[in-house]
Design a protein around this motif. Sequence first.
Motif, PDB file in Angstrom:
ATOM      1  N   GLU A 120       0.841  -1.191   0.000  1.00 32.04           N
ATOM      2  CA  GLU A 120       0.000   0.000   0.000  1.00 32.04           C
ATOM      3  C   GLU A 120       0.872   1.234   0.000  1.00 32.04           C
ATOM      4  N   GLY A 121       0.317   2.319  -0.521  1.00 27.59           N
ATOM      5  CA  GLY A 121       1.065   3.566  -0.495  1.00 27.59           C
ATOM      6  C   GLY A 121       1.936   3.692  -1.719  1.00 27.59           C
ATOM      7  N   VAL A 122       1.779   4.777  -2.477  1.00 31.13           N
ATOM      8  CA  VAL A 122       2.582   4.920  -3.685  1.00 31.13           C
ATOM      9  C   VAL A 122       3.863   5.690  -3.418  1.00 31.13           C
ATOM     10  N   SER A 123       3.918   6.433  -2.322  1.00 32.59           N
ATOM     11  CA  SER A 123       5.132   7.211  -2.086  1.00 32.59           C
ATOM     12  C   SER A 123       5.773   6.862  -0.745  1.00 32.59           C
ATOM     13  N   ASN A 124       5.219   5.883  -0.041  1.00 35.41           N
ATOM     14  CA  ASN A 124       5.786   5.458   1.233  1.00 35.41           C
ATOM     15  C   ASN A 124       5.958   3.948   1.224  1.00 35.41           C
ATOM     16  N   SER A 125       6.824   3.464   2.122  1.00 31.61           N
ATOM     17  CA  SER A 125       6.844   2.032   2.428  1.00 31.61           C
ATOM     18  C   SER A 125       6.044   1.825   3.702  1.00 31.61           C
ATOM     19  N   ASN A 126       5.318   0.720   3.760  1.00 33.43           N
ATOM     20  CA  ASN A 126       4.472   0.458   4.926  1.00 33.43           C
ATOM     21  C   ASN A 126       4.616  -0.984   5.387  1.00 33.43           C
ATOM     22  N   TRP A 127       4.616  -1.158   6.702  1.00 34.09           N
ATOM     23  CA  TRP A 127       4.631  -2.491   7.297  1.00 34.09           C
ATOM     24  C   TRP A 127       3.477  -2.614   8.275  1.00 34.09           C
ATOM     25  N   LEU A 128       2.863  -3.765   8.294  1.00 33.18           N
ATOM     26  CA  LEU A 128       1.899  -4.089   9.339  1.00 33.18           C
ATOM     27  C   LEU A 128       2.676  -4.765  10.460  1.00 33.18           C
ATOM     28  N   ILE A 129       2.656  -4.122  11.616  1.00 32.86           N
ATOM     29  CA  ILE A 129       3.502  -4.526  12.746  1.00 32.86           C
ATOM     30  C   ILE A 129       2.620  -5.096  13.849  1.00 32.86           C
ATOM     31  N   GLU A 130       3.058  -6.200  14.410  1.00 31.25           N
ATOM     32  CA  GLU A 130       2.384  -6.696  15.614  1.00 31.25           C
ATOM     33  C   GLU A 130       3.410  -6.759  16.740  1.00 31.25           C
ATOM     34  N   THR A 131       2.967  -6.348  17.925  1.00 35.38           N
ATOM     35  CA  THR A 131       3.854  -6.387  19.090  1.00 35.38           C
ATOM     36  C   THR A 131       3.180  -7.179  20.205  1.00 35.38           C
ATOM     37  N   SER A 132       3.941  -7.434  21.260  1.00 41.07           N
ATOM     38  CA  SER A 132       3.363  -8.145  22.404  1.00 41.07           C
ATOM     39  C   SER A 132       2.392  -7.250  23.167  1.00 41.07           C
ATOM     40  N   GLY A 133       2.324  -5.967  22.833  1.00 41.66           N
ATOM     41  CA  GLY A 133       1.238  -5.130  23.340  1.00 41.66           C
ATOM     42  C   GLY A 133       1.628  -4.157  24.431  1.00 41.66           C
ATOM     43  N   GLY A 134       0.986  -3.003  24.397  1.00 42.65           N
ATOM     44  CA  GLY A 134       1.164  -1.988  25.428  1.00 42.65           C
ATOM     45  C   GLY A 134      -0.127  -1.196  25.498  1.00 42.65           C
ATOM     46  N   GLU A 135      -0.071  -0.055  26.157  1.00 45.08           N
ATOM     47  CA  GLU A 135      -1.265   0.778  26.304  1.00 45.08           C
ATOM     48  C   GLU A 135      -1.871   1.141  24.947  1.00 45.08           C
ATOM     49  N   ALA A 136      -1.020   1.329  23.962  1.00 46.40           N
ATOM     50  CA  ALA A 136      -1.466   1.806  22.650  1.00 46.40           C
ATOM     51  C   ALA A 136      -1.980   0.674  21.765  1.00 46.40           C
ATOM     52  N   GLY A 137      -2.038  -0.547  22.295  1.00 47.78           N
ATOM     53  CA  GLY A 137      -2.509  -1.675  21.500  1.00 47.78           C
ATOM     54  C   GLY A 137      -1.358  -2.553  21.060  1.00 47.78           C
ATOM     55  N   SER A 138      -1.635  -3.442  20.096  1.00 47.99           N
ATOM     56  CA  SER A 138      -0.606  -4.392  19.694  1.00 47.99           C
ATOM     57  C   SER A 138      -0.433  -4.465  18.181  1.00 47.99           C
ATOM     58  N   ARG A 139      -1.246  -3.684  17.438  1.00 44.31           N
ATOM     59  CA  ARG A 139      -1.060  -3.698  15.990  1.00 44.31           C
ATOM     60  C   ARG A 139      -0.947  -2.287  15.451  1.00 44.31           C
ATOM     61  N   PHE A 140      -0.015  -2.094  14.519  1.00 46.41           N
ATOM     62  CA  PHE A 140       0.317  -0.760  14.045  1.00 46.41           C
ATOM     63  C   PHE A 140       0.696  -0.815  12.576  1.00 46.41           C
ATOM     64  N   ILE A 141       0.599   0.347  11.936  1.00 52.28           N
ATOM     65  CA  ILE A 141       1.194   0.517  10.622  1.00 52.28           C
ATOM     66  C   ILE A 141       2.468   1.334  10.808  1.00 52.28           C
ATOM     67  N   LEU A 142       3.576   0.812  10.333  1.00 53.28           N
ATOM     68  CA  LEU A 142       4.815   1.578  10.321  1.00 53.28           C
ATOM     69  C   LEU A 142       4.973   2.171   8.923  1.00 53.28           C
ATOM     70  N   THR A 143       5.057   3.495   8.862  1.00 49.18           N
ATOM     71  CA  THR A 143       5.202   4.165   7.566  1.00 49.18           C
ATOM     72  C   THR A 143       6.588   4.778   7.470  1.00 49.18           C
ATOM     73  N   MET A 144       7.256   4.492   6.358  1.00 53.72           N
ATOM     74  CA  MET A 144       8.537   5.142   6.068  1.00 53.72           C
ATOM     75  C   MET A 144       8.311   6.112   4.920  1.00 53.72           C
ATOM     76  N   TYR A 145       8.678   7.379   5.128  1.00 57.78           N
ATOM     77  CA  TYR A 145       8.444   8.434   4.129  1.00 57.78           C
ATOM     78  C   TYR A 145       9.572   8.409   3.108  1.00 57.78           C
ATOM     79  N   GLU A 146       9.221   8.002   1.892  1.00 56.72           N
ATOM     80  CA  GLU A 146      10.238   7.723   0.875  1.00 56.72           C
ATOM     81  C   GLU A 146      10.483   8.907  -0.050  1.00 56.72           C
TER      82      GLU A 146
END
Lengths: 322, 322
Positions: B32-58
């Motif tokens: 997804e994203g034509v001008s960025n790189s994106n990863w769907l990230i899962e973590t063991s979890g914290g207050e902010a939840g456990s799934r995130f999109i990591l966006t790198m501005y290319e």
Amino acid sequence: MAVYTQLSAETLADLIAHYDVGELVSAKGIAEGVSNSNWLIETSGGEAGSRFILTMYERRIDVADLPFFLGLLDHLSAMDAPVPRTIHDRDGSAWREVAGKSVALIEFLPGVSVDRPTAAQAENIGAVLAHMHEAARNFPQQRSNDLGPDISASVLRACGVDALAQIDTKLPSAVAEAERIAGEWPGALPQSVIHADLFPDNVLMLGDQVSGLIDFYFACNDMMAYDLAVTHAAWSFAEDGRKYRPEIGQALMQGYQSVRVLSDAEHDALPLLAQGAAMRFVSSRAHDWTETPADALVTRKDPMDFMHRFHFYRDFGTEVFG
Amino acid sequence: MAVYTQLSAETLADLIAHYDVGELVSAKGIAEGVSNSNWLIETSGGEAGSRFILTMYERRIDVADLPFFLGLLDHLSAMDAPVPRTIHDRDGSAWREVAGKSVALIEFLPGVSVDRPTAAQAENIGAVLAHMHEAARNFPQQRSNDLGPDISASVLRACGVDALAQIDTKLPSAVAEAERIAGEWPGALPQSVIHADLFPDNVLMLGDQVSGLIDFYFACNDMMAYDLAVTHAAWSFAEDGRKYRPEIGQALMQGYQSVRVLSDAEHDALPLLAQGAAMRFVSSRAHDWTETPADALVTRKDPMDFMHRFHFYRDFGTEVFG
């Protein structure tokens, strides 16, 4: 590394409705798999969980092999190997057709693929590989290895000496070496179903522990010691194959033998099996290189990465495997 | 649609350790994203939840705009607009640097992007857009629209009449039309922060309800009625812009005005604003078309898809907006 086929949300929702996994909540095309399209799917949940990988078989995969590949996942998973199981639809089928192509819904496993394994990770992958070999021995289906040493030799011959020399002046010698390996190849070592492509890309890890073996689309019946040799070649080198990492190779062997002790015949064959493993990737990469234009957007993998490994195993294999 | 930068699992784990979200469990590059790189990230979890999109501005994204884009997400999210919030690191920063590029960790929202919206979906997107406009009015940062009607005209002029004619014989007329639109453009309609690119791709839905507005990287201060016109142009057509779907356009307008009633001046301006919205995409697509070789693997978007919409709004805009 792409999604080759666009599937609308409506099409995906219709597909998911055939499985007992709840309703479609999210679908992201993921940049994995060179011959398949893959989506990370989230649903509202059912007995089988709420996250899945949807794989669409695009090319290279013969649909006639799907019962083998998908049945193997279910067999290994039932034997407690860390392998994703196939989710079956309400009619019991392990795959369906969408947009004229076969798709399978596969369990999502956590974990990340490491770039530079540690010795502790290598030891665990060795143990998990041995466990997988043991678990696969009573899998009832058969699939022959269509990338054996004779094929490596004929693929290299078909590339032609001139094309090989254009890639690297050291590459034409691979033809005669591959023929020698095919001629000396052992015939009677213990077999099971092997993964045959267990690169770090195809292993998910959480810390030092393997959480998943994935991408079984080269799996076949062949010698277990050959699979160990492939894994050794795939994991134990740095700097594009130029530098052997002895602590990784040793940990891998130790981990494997902590579960399954190699026979003397297997052990003695390892230097040759490892040469054959390296040559299998030299040949497929050389073939892909000659087929891919230099300016294509697809990254070509350099066959020399595995030619360096081949030379290492030929010259030092006896010492390395002790 | 790609992952432009490879990040190792080790690099990703180090990055995630800077946030209070637990440990890295999974990372999948998403298409997804034509001008960025994106990863769907899962973590063991914290207050902010456990799934995130990591966006790198290319590219295309000016790092100087990140405080605006990421601050806007936090502002809208705090106002209960269905927008992903930015996860801040332990030092409170909304973005970090990895491999020489800026990255942001963003909340994962469920939902899928529909291809062919229903009237119920269009009504809800209208209401959510109006709510977003209201919520954004007191956002303190400013960013001007660098893709206004004068820019459309100059981009089309820069393409050149010959290049436009090579794409389609009806395209050269866009230059004079764009200049006319820029000349007639209204100056004093109510403003807020607008999304400016609210295509179905940038909306996540669960059934008929919007679960997320994403990809705010064209957001800017501009007329709210212009954003509604962009959304109308993006959602209400089938068959590559050749067929208006009146039930979708009407539902969108009705949904918007159920939350925020347009003034007479805004209402009267809609036919021109919609022509300007269509021309903004004609111009950027024509520019990309002339810059992209015909045999590139990237899919070129046909500027005529929006030239058809432009003609429709020019010829029938007064009737359509009533």
